[in-house]
Design a protein around this motif. Structure first.
Motif, PDB file in Angstrom:
ATOM      1  N   VAL A 183     -14.986  -0.781 -10.036  1.00 30.60           N
ATOM      2  CA  VAL A 183     -15.193   0.667 -10.122  1.00 30.60           C
ATOM      3  C   VAL A 183     -15.310   1.096 -11.578  1.00 30.60           C
ATOM      4  O   VAL A 183     -16.201   1.862 -11.957  1.00 30.60           O
ATOM      5  N   MET A 184     -14.399   0.579 -12.430  1.00 32.92           N
ATOM      6  CA  MET A 184     -14.418   0.962 -13.843  1.00 32.92           C
ATOM      7  C   MET A 184     -15.663   0.457 -14.563  1.00 32.92           C
ATOM      8  O   MET A 184     -16.095   1.021 -15.567  1.00 32.92           O
ATOM      9  N   ALA A 185     -16.259  -0.622 -14.035  1.00 33.12           N
ATOM     10  CA  ALA A 185     -17.502  -1.145 -14.625  1.00 33.12           C
ATOM     11  C   ALA A 185     -18.727  -0.438 -14.062  1.00 33.12           C
ATOM     12  O   ALA A 185     -19.863  -0.823 -14.363  1.00 33.12           O
ATOM     13  N   ASP A 186     -18.520   0.585 -13.241  1.00 29.01           N
ATOM     14  CA  ASP A 186     -19.607   1.361 -12.628  1.00 29.01           C
ATOM     15  C   ASP A 186     -20.503   0.511 -11.735  1.00 29.01           C
ATOM     16  O   ASP A 186     -21.686   0.827 -11.536  1.00 29.01           O
ATOM     17  N   LEU A 187     -19.964  -0.581 -11.192  1.00 28.46           N
ATOM     18  CA  LEU A 187     -20.726  -1.418 -10.267  1.00 28.46           C
ATOM     19  C   LEU A 187     -20.647  -0.873  -8.844  1.00 28.46           C
ATOM     20  O   LEU A 187     -21.574  -1.044  -8.054  1.00 28.46           O
ATOM     21  N   ILE A 188     -19.528  -0.241  -8.514  1.00 28.57           N
ATOM     22  CA  ILE A 188     -19.344   0.380  -7.208  1.00 28.57           C
ATOM     23  C   ILE A 188     -18.606   1.700  -7.406  1.00 28.57           C
ATOM     24  O   ILE A 188     -18.035   1.952  -8.464  1.00 28.57           O
ATOM     25  N   SER A 189     -18.614   2.531  -6.363  1.00 31.00           N
ATOM     26  CA  SER A 189     -17.817   3.759  -6.396  1.00 31.00           C
ATOM     27  C   SER A 189     -16.425   3.479  -5.848  1.00 31.00           C
ATOM     28  O   SER A 189     -16.204   2.493  -5.147  1.00 31.00           O
ATOM     29  N   ALA A 190     -15.507   4.359  -6.175  1.00 30.89           N
ATOM     30  CA  ALA A 190     -14.167   4.250  -5.615  1.00 30.89           C
ATOM     31  C   ALA A 190     -14.203   4.593  -4.126  1.00 30.89           C
ATOM     32  O   ALA A 190     -15.235   4.997  -3.580  1.00 30.89           O
ATOM     33  N   LYS A 191     -13.081   4.432  -3.470  1.00 27.76           N
ATOM     34  CA  LYS A 191     -12.957   4.769  -2.051  1.00 27.76           C
ATOM     35  C   LYS A 191     -12.856   6.287  -1.916  1.00 27.76           C
ATOM     36  O   LYS A 191     -11.826   6.890  -2.212  1.00 27.76           O
ATOM     37  N   HIS A 192     -13.939   6.942  -1.498  1.00 24.28           N
ATOM     38  CA  HIS A 192     -13.928   8.398  -1.345  1.00 24.28           C
ATOM     39  C   HIS A 192     -13.013   8.793  -0.192  1.00 24.28           C
ATOM     40  O   HIS A 192     -13.155   8.288   0.920  1.00 24.28           O
ATOM     41  N   ILE A 193     -12.070   9.704  -0.475  1.00 21.79           N
ATOM     42  CA  ILE A 193     -11.124  10.129   0.559  1.00 21.79           C
ATOM     43  C   ILE A 193     -11.361  11.576   0.962  1.00 21.79           C
ATOM     44  O   ILE A 193     -11.513  11.886   2.136  1.00 21.79           O
ATOM     45  N   GLY A 219       0.800  -1.211   0.000  1.00 18.70           N
ATOM     46  CA  GLY A 219       0.000   0.000   0.000  1.00 18.70           C
ATOM     47  C   GLY A 219       0.830   1.256   0.000  1.00 18.70           C
ATOM     48  O   GLY A 219       1.987   1.295   0.445  1.00 18.70           O
ATOM     49  N   LEU A 220       0.222   2.340  -0.441  1.00 21.98           N
ATOM     50  CA  LEU A 220       0.920   3.624  -0.543  1.00 21.98           C
ATOM     51  C   LEU A 220       1.215   4.245   0.811  1.00 21.98           C
ATOM     52  O   LEU A 220       2.088   5.108   0.917  1.00 21.98           O
ATOM     53  N   ASN A 221       0.481   3.840   1.847  1.00 24.68           N
ATOM     54  CA  ASN A 221       0.699   4.467   3.154  1.00 24.68           C
ATOM     55  C   ASN A 221       2.098   4.215   3.701  1.00 24.68           C
ATOM     56  O   ASN A 221       2.536   4.878   4.640  1.00 24.68           O
ATOM     57  N   LEU A 267     -10.728  19.438  -6.210  1.00 24.63           N
ATOM     58  CA  LEU A 267     -10.361  18.135  -6.744  1.00 24.63           C
ATOM     59  C   LEU A 267     -11.004  17.051  -5.889  1.00 24.63           C
ATOM     60  O   LEU A 267     -11.039  17.158  -4.656  1.00 24.63           O
ATOM     61  N   GLU A 268     -11.511  16.019  -6.551  1.00 25.91           N
ATOM     62  CA  GLU A 268     -12.060  14.867  -5.851  1.00 25.91           C
ATOM     63  C   GLU A 268     -10.951  13.822  -5.687  1.00 25.91           C
ATOM     64  O   GLU A 268     -10.378  13.388  -6.690  1.00 25.91           O
ATOM     65  N   ILE A 269     -10.654  13.436  -4.445  1.00 27.91           N
ATOM     66  CA  ILE A 269      -9.563  12.500  -4.172  1.00 27.91           C
ATOM     67  C   ILE A 269     -10.161  11.152  -3.789  1.00 27.91           C
ATOM     68  O   ILE A 269     -10.948  11.067  -2.833  1.00 27.91           O
ATOM     69  N   PHE A 270      -9.819  10.119  -4.542  1.00 30.67           N
ATOM     70  CA  PHE A 270     -10.336   8.790  -4.237  1.00 30.67           C
ATOM     71  C   PHE A 270      -9.229   7.757  -4.351  1.00 30.67           C
ATOM     72  O   PHE A 270      -8.159   8.022  -4.905  1.00 30.67           O
ATOM     73  N   GLY A 271      -9.478   6.588  -3.801  1.00 32.33           N
ATOM     74  CA  GLY A 271      -8.500   5.524  -3.805  1.00 32.33           C
ATOM     75  C   GLY A 271      -9.008   4.291  -4.533  1.00 32.33           C
ATOM     76  O   GLY A 271     -10.212   4.014  -4.567  1.00 32.33           O
ATOM     77  N   LEU A 272      -8.079   3.559  -5.142  1.00 31.96           N
ATOM     78  CA  LEU A 272      -8.351   2.265  -5.748  1.00 31.96           C
ATOM     79  C   LEU A 272      -7.511   1.225  -5.018  1.00 31.96           C
ATOM     80  O   LEU A 272      -6.336   1.460  -4.738  1.00 31.96           O
ATOM     81  N   LYS A 273      -8.106   0.097  -4.721  1.00 32.85           N
ATOM     82  CA  LYS A 273      -7.427  -0.952  -3.968  1.00 32.85           C
ATOM     83  C   LYS A 273      -6.745  -1.903  -4.949  1.00 32.85           C
ATOM     84  O   LYS A 273      -6.066  -1.450  -5.870  1.00 32.85           O
ATOM     85  N   PRO A 292      -5.815   4.926   3.626  1.00 32.84           N
ATOM     86  CA  PRO A 292      -6.159   3.556   4.025  1.00 32.84           C
ATOM     87  C   PRO A 292      -5.091   2.571   3.565  1.00 32.84           C
ATOM     88  O   PRO A 292      -4.587   2.673   2.443  1.00 32.84           O
ATOM     89  N   PRO A 293      -4.711   1.594   4.409  1.00 35.34           N
ATOM     90  CA  PRO A 293      -3.655   0.647   4.042  1.00 35.34           C
ATOM     91  C   PRO A 293      -3.951  -0.147   2.774  1.00 35.34           C
ATOM     92  O   PRO A 293      -3.028  -0.575   2.085  1.00 35.34           O
ATOM     93  N   SER A 294      -5.234  -0.322   2.476  1.00 32.28           N
ATOM     94  CA  SER A 294      -5.600  -1.133   1.306  1.00 32.28           C
ATOM     95  C   SER A 294      -5.466  -0.386  -0.016  1.00 32.28           C
ATOM     96  O   SER A 294      -5.495  -0.988  -1.088  1.00 32.28           O
ATOM     97  N   VAL A 295      -5.321   0.942   0.044  1.00 32.20           N
ATOM     98  CA  VAL A 295      -5.306   1.756  -1.177  1.00 32.20           C
ATOM     99  C   VAL A 295      -3.945   1.654  -1.857  1.00 32.20           C
ATOM    100  O   VAL A 295      -2.913   1.905  -1.249  1.00 32.20           O
ATOM    101  N   ARG A 296      -3.966   1.301  -3.136  1.00 24.36           N
ATOM    102  CA  ARG A 296      -2.724   1.143  -3.885  1.00 24.36           C
ATOM    103  C   ARG A 296      -2.611   2.147  -5.029  1.00 24.36           C
ATOM    104  O   ARG A 296      -1.608   2.187  -5.729  1.00 24.36           O
TER     105      ARG A 296
END
Length: 478
Positions: free
Chosen positions: A411-421, A330-332, A397-403, A353-357
């Motif tokens: 997320v790219m399939a629009d099934l869920i939203s990204a991790k809003h930060i 993770g990036l953290n 700017l909207e800051i979000f994370g991808l795991k 978040p530790p899961s965000v890459r």
């Protein structure tokens, strides 16, 4: 009575209908090639003066050589356009598109970016036109009505927008609004302003429609963002053209900075769509290098996306939990993030978040070929998180994370939203290495490998440009 007459009549009607559809705008109005050319094309003496100034780099001489003689007059076109083409964008449609555009307007108004860069046009061509405008009504009206069309991907559009923005920053001159012909892979800037997500199949007639809309479309605005990098003295290898080395840049006061060595390297740039850190940038970096080394593989948007998907799998984004390589964590471990909110003078640290890459700071509502990872958020959720509804001109700017890759895929399939930060008006990232010797960053699709070390920090600071870029809305009606 001749029985073939009704059939012949039907064939004629069908042919007429096909021709009408081919030459129509989206609103169904036929565009005459001759009429369009008359509306677009600048008088010859102005075209020659602009190209002469660019080639000779002699503004005064070019203006004097092509000035109208006493008693002569000319009429400004209804909506004069200049077009910049990146022939290497996306599926390499540039050469044939250039020929088509030169058929629809004067060849001097179509600029190949391999021959004429937008800053050369701004520095010499526009300044020559402005000099002629001092005593020439036609030149004055042409400069005032001038509009720009960019045929390329997001990186190309951003390059041109940055050069045009210097008109306001350095000379306080009006900035021509910009339209887009999408030639890139993602084309998110093009999508955001109604110009489509790909080069059209029936492109010969569609280009007439695009030029007509570029002349008639309403102006709108787009936030742009300055990025400043301060780092231990090293060179960024394979640096994107939108990131320039500078002698010095200053970090915003009010936040204690980490340790910088005596020798520091500085870089600055501007982005319009997004800035990201992590695995998505690492994948983009691999794809970008392959396309540079083997351009024959990148023949169009479809093949580009297939290769891109292959890199996503190969870089370990999907299977990181099975691997011990510290580069896949993770990036953290290497990154701290601080933000300033609107009308707030204090910095606030935001935990990663530790899961965000991958972390993405997004300006547009479109990302990765038309996706909206931030999503259309409900009023209750916005109020709970202290967010605003995202817009391209709101100064945020909207800051979000991808795991892991699976999360990003959903997320790219629009099934869920990204991790809003967070939402932020300013952002500062602090990098500190260790086992990892570099991080992967990108802005507007242009990636690079950012050197990081254990003993000293590297900083990336993002803040809004006071001047907003001027775009043309491509969804106009007739």
């Amino acid at each position: 009575m001749d029985s073939s007459a009704p059939e012949a009549s039907r064939r004629t009607a069908r042919a007429s209908l096909v021709e009408s559809v081919r030459d129509c705008t989206l609103a169904g109005v036929r565009i005459s090639k001759e009429e369009l050319r008359r509306k677009l094309t600048m008088p010859e003496y102005l075209r020659l003066a602009v190209t002469d100034a660019i080639e000779s780099k002699d503004i005064d001489g070019a203006a004097d050589r092509h000035r109208l003689s006493a008693g002569e007059s000319a009429e400004s076109p209804e909506f004069p356009l200049v077009v910049f083409i990146n022939r290497n964008s996306g599926g390499r449609h540039g050469p044939k598109l250039k020929a088509r555009l030169q058929d629809l307007m004067a060849k001097e108004q179509v600029f190949d970016l391999q021959c004429v860069e937008p800053d050369q046009f701004v520095e010499y061509g526009l300044r020559c036109l402005e000099k002629l405008a001092l005593g020439d009504l036609c030149a004055k009206q042409t400069r005032e009505k001038l509009r720009v069309v960019v045929a390329g991907g997001d990186g190309t559009v951003g390059w041109v927008l940055g050069c045009l923005g210097e008109l306001h920053v350095q000379r306080r001159e009006p900035v021509p609004p910009t339209a887009v012909i999408p030639l890139g892979t993602g084309n998110d800037l093009s999508r955001s302003f109604g110009w489509g997500g790909s080069f059209p199949f029936n492109w010969k007639s569609a280009i007439k429609n695009t030029l007509d809309r570029a002349g008639r479309g309403q102006e709108c605005h787009l936030d742009s963002w300055n990025i400043s990098i301060s780092m231990p003295a090293k060179e960024i290898v394979h640096r994107p053209h939108c990131l320039k080395p500078v002698k010095e840049c200053y970090l915003d006061q009010g936040l204690e900075i980490g340790v910088l060595p005596e020798k520091v390297s500085y870089y600055k740039g501007v982005f319009y769509n997004y800035f990201s850190i992590g695995m998505d940038a690492q994948v983009a970096y691999g794809f970008h290098n392959l396309r540079e080394k083997k351009p024959h593989l990148a023949k169009g948007p479809v093949s580009n996306k297939l290769i891109y998907s292959g890199y996503t799998c190969a870089q370990g984004w999907f299977f990181a939990p099975c691997m011990s390589d510290p580069k896949l964590r993770g990036l953290n471990n290497i990154l701290k993030m601080f933000i300033k909110k609107t009308n707030c003078s204090n910095w606030e640290e935001v935990s990663i978040p530790p899961s965000v890459r991958s972390i993405v700071a997004l300006n547009l509502n479109n990302y990765a070929s038309g996706r909206n990872p931030w999503g259309k958020l409900k009023p209750d959720y916005l109020e709970k998180r202290g967010f605003r509804q995202a817009r391209v001109d709101d100064g945020l700017l909207e800051i979000f994370g991808l795991k892991q890759g699976w999360h990003a895929s959903f997320v790219m399939a629009d099934l869920i939203s990204a991790k809003h930060i967070a939402q932020a008006a300013m952002i500062r990232f602090e990098f500190r290495g260790g086992e990892r010797k570099e991080a992967y960053l990108q802005m507007d699709g242009e990636p690079w490998k950012q050197p990081i070390v254990e003993d000293y920090s590297a900083f990336v600071e993002i803040k809004g440009v006071p001047f907003r870029s001027v775009m043309i809305n491509g969804t106009v009606s007739s």
